[in-house]
Write a protein that holds these residues in place. Structure first.
Motif, short mmCIF file in Angstrom:
data_model
loop_
_atom_site.label_atom_id
_atom_site.label_comp_id
_atom_site.label_asym_id
_atom_site.label_seq_id
_atom_site.Cartn_x
_atom_site.Cartn_y
_atom_site.Cartn_z
N THR A 469 -21.65 -8.59 -44.61
CA THR A 469 -22.07 -7.71 -45.60
C THR A 469 -21.82 -6.22 -45.26
N HIS A 470 -21.29 -5.88 -44.04
CA HIS A 470 -20.85 -4.74 -43.60
C HIS A 470 -19.30 -4.12 -44.19
N HIS A 471 -19.52 -4.13 -45.20
CA HIS A 471 -17.98 -3.70 -46.02
C HIS A 471 -17.25 -2.44 -45.91
N THR A 472 -18.19 -1.47 -45.72
CA THR A 472 -17.69 -0.09 -45.53
C THR A 472 -18.00 0.60 -44.10
N SER A 473 -16.87 0.97 -43.59
CA SER A 473 -17.05 1.66 -42.28
C SER A 473 -16.34 3.26 -42.33
N LEU A 474 -17.40 4.20 -42.28
CA LEU A 474 -17.06 5.70 -42.56
C LEU A 474 -16.39 6.26 -41.30
N SER A 475 -15.87 7.30 -41.36
CA SER A 475 -15.34 8.32 -40.34
C SER A 475 -16.63 8.81 -39.90
N TYR A 476 -16.74 9.24 -38.62
CA TYR A 476 -17.86 9.84 -38.29
C TYR A 476 -18.42 11.06 -38.67
N SER A 477 -17.09 12.00 -39.13
CA SER A 477 -17.67 13.21 -39.75
C SER A 477 -18.07 12.89 -41.22
N ASP A 478 -17.70 11.84 -41.81
CA ASP A 478 -18.33 11.39 -43.09
C ASP A 478 -19.72 10.83 -43.24
N ALA A 479 -19.87 10.19 -42.18
CA ALA A 479 -20.99 9.77 -41.86
C ALA A 479 -22.35 10.75 -41.70
N ARG A 480 -21.72 11.61 -40.90
CA ARG A 480 -22.99 12.82 -40.69
C ARG A 480 -22.93 13.81 -41.70
N HIS A 481 -21.99 14.25 -42.36
CA HIS A 481 -21.96 15.31 -43.09
C HIS A 481 -22.17 14.99 -44.51
N ASN A 482 -21.88 13.71 -45.01
CA ASN A 482 -21.70 13.43 -46.35
C ASN A 482 -23.08 12.41 -46.54
N HIS A 483 -23.37 11.97 -45.47
CA HIS A 483 -24.47 10.88 -45.71
C HIS A 483 -25.65 11.10 -44.88
N TYR A 693 -40.06 6.54 -43.87
CA TYR A 693 -38.90 7.13 -43.48
C TYR A 693 -37.56 6.03 -43.09
N GLU A 694 -37.93 5.05 -42.46
CA GLU A 694 -37.29 3.96 -41.93
C GLU A 694 -36.87 2.97 -43.04
N LEU A 695 -37.81 2.97 -44.05
CA LEU A 695 -37.47 2.20 -45.40
C LEU A 695 -36.54 2.70 -46.25
N HIS A 696 -36.55 4.00 -46.40
CA HIS A 696 -35.55 5.02 -47.00
C HIS A 696 -34.36 4.83 -46.42
N ARG A 697 -34.24 5.00 -45.12
CA ARG A 697 -33.01 4.93 -44.35
C ARG A 697 -32.32 3.64 -44.60
N ASN A 698 -33.16 2.73 -44.28
CA ASN A 698 -32.49 1.30 -44.45
C ASN A 698 -31.99 1.05 -46.03
N ALA A 699 -32.46 1.69 -47.05
CA ALA A 699 -32.33 1.19 -48.34
C ALA A 699 -31.04 2.18 -48.73
N GLU A 700 -30.99 3.30 -48.20
CA GLU A 700 -29.75 4.10 -48.59
C GLU A 700 -28.61 3.79 -47.64
N ILE A 701 -28.66 3.28 -46.34
CA ILE A 701 -27.67 2.85 -45.55
C ILE A 701 -27.05 1.62 -46.08
N ALA A 702 -27.92 0.63 -46.76
CA ALA A 702 -27.07 -0.56 -47.45
C ALA A 702 -26.45 -0.25 -48.66
N LYS A 703 -26.76 0.98 -49.39
CA LYS A 703 -25.91 1.34 -50.37
C LYS A 703 -24.61 1.77 -50.00
N VAL A 704 -24.44 2.66 -48.95
CA VAL A 704 -23.36 3.31 -48.49
C VAL A 704 -22.35 2.04 -47.73
N GLN A 705 -23.13 1.32 -46.58
CA GLN A 705 -22.15 0.61 -45.55
C GLN A 705 -22.38 -0.91 -46.01
#
Length: 728
Positions: A469-483, A693-705
């Motif tokens: 299910t890890h369908h999207t791998s971002l660039s490091y810059s994109d991960a930090r600055h856009n997400h 905070y962790e629940l928020h992170r987990n849910a939002e990371i799932a939407k992206v990657q």
């Protein structure tokens, strides 16, 4: 008089130079240019090299350097080249940061009791209220009260003189000086005659650790040579060596440059410029450029053959100031000098008397501007190497626009940034955490996972699920600055916090980094004659890494990058947001790549009295150490002050997602997590359940990657999984 230097100061600098250095300066330059590691190491202290690596965000190179030295080996030149090498990739951010620095420095007009001008010097802001210059520029409070400083005594973006902004000094509020170290720190009037606040100029904050510039490293000086408009000597000038409280360097300057800052390529202040070293004959008489004897009071000081320059080390000035008895108010003012200034890289709005920049047509800008085409422009007098005759040495930069970009959309972090358009990088993307919606997503995500699995079978079943299910791998810059920074790593109160202390991190720091990256990318595109859309993710990541290495914050990989394995998978491991967290850079370096563990209550109490600097901790890998608002560490263990539940679940996730990457290494120089430490992580995860905070992170990371952290979704699985399967 345009040329202002103190004979006593120059003689003292000359005595230091010739008492320790018997060869001409060209001999030392030859050593530096040879990049011979053995000779370079002999020209500076090991601790200063170690500190320099740390300040560059390269704790790994510091450890490598220390290891070589501790084994009796000459530290490798490859490590030293990271400091002294000319890296073209850092150039893009260099000029935007230099433009920021230029706002903090002005020309000091020295006046006597009759208000006659007696000379010129330079001075720069070190806090929202305090300015630093030389003792021989402002000797006492009386002289300071009579004198003033001119900011913006420079050229505007159109190449025409700007209208200077004048501020007086306020020595009654703060005035400290030293003849021996030739520095003066004085308070400024808070508002100029035209209503500008002094804090709006920004400041060059102080770093107390030594090693901000080492032998062979380029040094940069923004200055008012001979009382002229602002100029800069860059890159071709190198540190020769430290001598006690002073640094020797080859940067050429003229009178009027006294009181300028000497900065490394990351624009960190390494020294306060204060004197040149003149060539001498056998009788000790100063020599002119034509070889004849210089006659004081008769010859023009510009004819002196200066063979080196000297600056007072900032670490020595800080040590002297901290030894003094200041009042509570004075101590508070000086303490602010160690706080980084907010970004002013795109806020250079100032008055200009140029008709081309009439306020009726467009806002006047000093130094740097960003046009509608996205091009960053900085116009200033530039000198590569010696500063001398301005008619011969001055060049003007006015960058031409890059080709028009196609109409396709450009990612937000690549667009030109105007100061008035952004005060925060916070970018909410809906409800902070929708528990009902996320419960449905969790149920759906694990619906095919069998409940009748052994611990080992459950490990591999979860591994397959996370990988598939890890369908999207971002660039490091994109991960930090856009997400991460705009949304994913935000707490419920919208703040970003350092993972190991839970301290709130100033929003201005993230705004500054984003602005700097945008300007840097625009500059790279212009230099390469391409559009912003044509920049590759790899090139963007290179520019981003250069900026991150000099910030007071960075992105912590809870599983250190030095542990990564498998070339094809390393990018995913680096940019997997489930184990990326905002972190204060000093704590990130302090931890280095030491695995998580814990100390006994007695060990922790004992370590509270063993607070050490980062350099000391790295110089002795076996040293037990404590860093406030960070944690405890020794050779094999790091126990954070905060965030134990979050980092333990992130580490255990990594074991599930990337089995075989973390090596069960118990000996040798390599330090990684061991199977025996899993119990500690399980204890942390159990005692600190997932937060909002962790629940928020987990849910939002799932939407992206695409994938999720099952230890946040189902904490009850912690004791049902054979995590030892994940070790290499």
């Amino acid at each position: 008089m345009n040329n202002f230097f103190d004979t006593f100061v120059v003689e003292a600098a000359t005595k230091r130079y010739f008492s320790q250095l018997t060869d001409p300066v060209s001999a030392f330059e030859a050593v530096i240019n040879s990049e011979d590691a053995k000779q370079l190491n002999a020209m500076d202290d090991m601790s200063r090299y170690v500190n320099r690596f740390i300040q560059m965000g390269r704790a790994d190179l510091a450890a490598e350097f220390v290891k070589d030295a501790s084994n009796g080996e000459v530290p490798s030149v490859s490590a030293l080249e990271r400091i002294i090498g000319h890296n073209e990739l850092m150039g893009a951010a260099f000029f935007s940061r230099g433009a920021t620095a230029s706002r903090t420095l002005g020309r000091i007009v020295i006046r006597d009791a009759s208000h006659r001008v007696r000379g010129y010097g330079s001075g720069f802001m070190i806090s929202p209220r305090l300015l630093m210059t030389n003792n021989h520029v402002l000797r006492n409070a009386e002289v300071a009260a009579l004198s003033y400083i001119e900011f913006d005594y420079a050229l505007g973006v159109d190449g025409r003189p700007m209208t200077p902004v004048l501020f007086g000094f306020d020595p009654q509020v703060f005035f400290e000086t030293s003849r021996a170290l030739d520095f003066t720190i004085v308070a400024m009037e808070q508002v100029s005659s035209n209503g500008e606040e002094i804090s709006s100029r920004g400041w060059m904050h102080l770093i107390s650790d030594s090693g901000k510039a080492v032998a062979g490293e380029p040094i940069n000086i923004i200055q008012h040579p001979g009382g002229q408009r602002q100029q800069i000597a860059i890159r071709a000038n190198k540190i020769l060596r430290p001598i006690d409280d002073f640094l020797l360097y080859t940067t050429d300057t003229l009178g009027g440059s006294s009181g300028s800052f000497c900065a490394n390529d990351q624009w960190q202040v390494a020294a306060l410029h204060h004197a040149g070293v003149p060539d001498k004959d056998e009788s000790g008489r100063w020599l002119k450029k034509n070889g004849s004897v210089y006659q004081r009071g008769v010859d023009n000081p510009n004819t002196i053959n200066w063979i080196a320059n000297e600056g007072v080390r900032i670490s020595s000035i800080v040590a002297e100031m901290r030894s003094r008895s200041l009042s509570a108010e004075e101590d508070s003012l000086f303490a602010a000098a160690f706080d980084p200034a907010p970004s002013f890289e795109t806020q250079f709005l100032a008055n200009s008397n140029s008709p081309a920049l009439s306020s009726e047509t467009s806002p006047p800008q000093q130094g740097i501007s960003i046009g509608q085409d996205g091009v960053a422009r900085w116009n200033f007098q530039l000198s590569f190497g010696p500063v001398g005759d301005p008619k011969q040495k001055a060049n003007f930069i006015n960058q031409s626009p890059i080709p028009d970009s196609p109409p396709a959309p450009i990612p937000a972090y690549q667009l030109p940034l105007q100061a008035e358009q952004i005060e925060s990088v916070f970018d909410p993307r809906g409800t902070y955490y929708d528990s009902a919606s996320d419960k449905k997503n969790v149920d759906q995500y694990y619906e095919e996972l069998s409940e009748k699995l052994s611990k080992k079978e459950l490990f591999w079943a979860l591994n397959s699920l996370l990988k598939d299910t890890h369908h999207t791998s971002l660039s490091y810059s994109d991960a930090r600055h856009n997400h991460l920074y705009p949304w994913i790593d935000r707490h419920e109160d919208e703040t970003l916090r350092s993972i190991y202390s839970n301290d709130i991190m100033a929003e201005e720091l993230f705004v500054a980094e984003r602005a700097a990256l945008e300007i840097a990318l625009t500059q790279v595109a212009r230099n390469s004659e391409i559009t912003l859309l044509e920049l590759t993710p790899e090139r963007i990541d290179l520019e981003d890494a250069e900026l991150e290495a000099t910030n007071v914050f960075n992105c912590e990989h809870v599983v250190p990058q030095s542990w990564f394995k498998g070339e094809a998978e390393q990018r995913k491991q680096k940019t997997d947001m489930h184990h990326l967290f905002a972190c204060e850079s000093g704590c990130n370096s302090f931890r280095s790549n030491v695995p998580y563990s814990e100390f006994s209550e007695k060990e922790g109490a004992d370590l509270q009295g063993k607070e050490v600097s980062l350099a000391e901790a790295l110089e002795d890998p076996d040293l037990e150490a404590f860093r406030p608002m960070c944690g405890l560490r020794d050779k094999r263990r790091f126990e954070p002050s905060a965030g134990k539940g979050a980092v333990s679940r992130a580490t255990l996730y990594f074991l599930l997602r990337y089995p075989g990457v973390i090596g069960d290494v118990k000996s040798g120089s390599k330090k990684e997590l061991t199977k025996s430490s899993v119990g500690i992580l399980l204890d942390w995860a159990t005692s600190e359940p997932p937060t909002l905070y962790e629940l928020h992170r987990n849910a939002e990371i799932a939407k992206v990657q695409g994938n999720r952290n099952p230890l946040i979704d189902h904490p009850d699985l912690l004791l049902k999984i054979a995590f030892e399967e994940g070790f290499g």
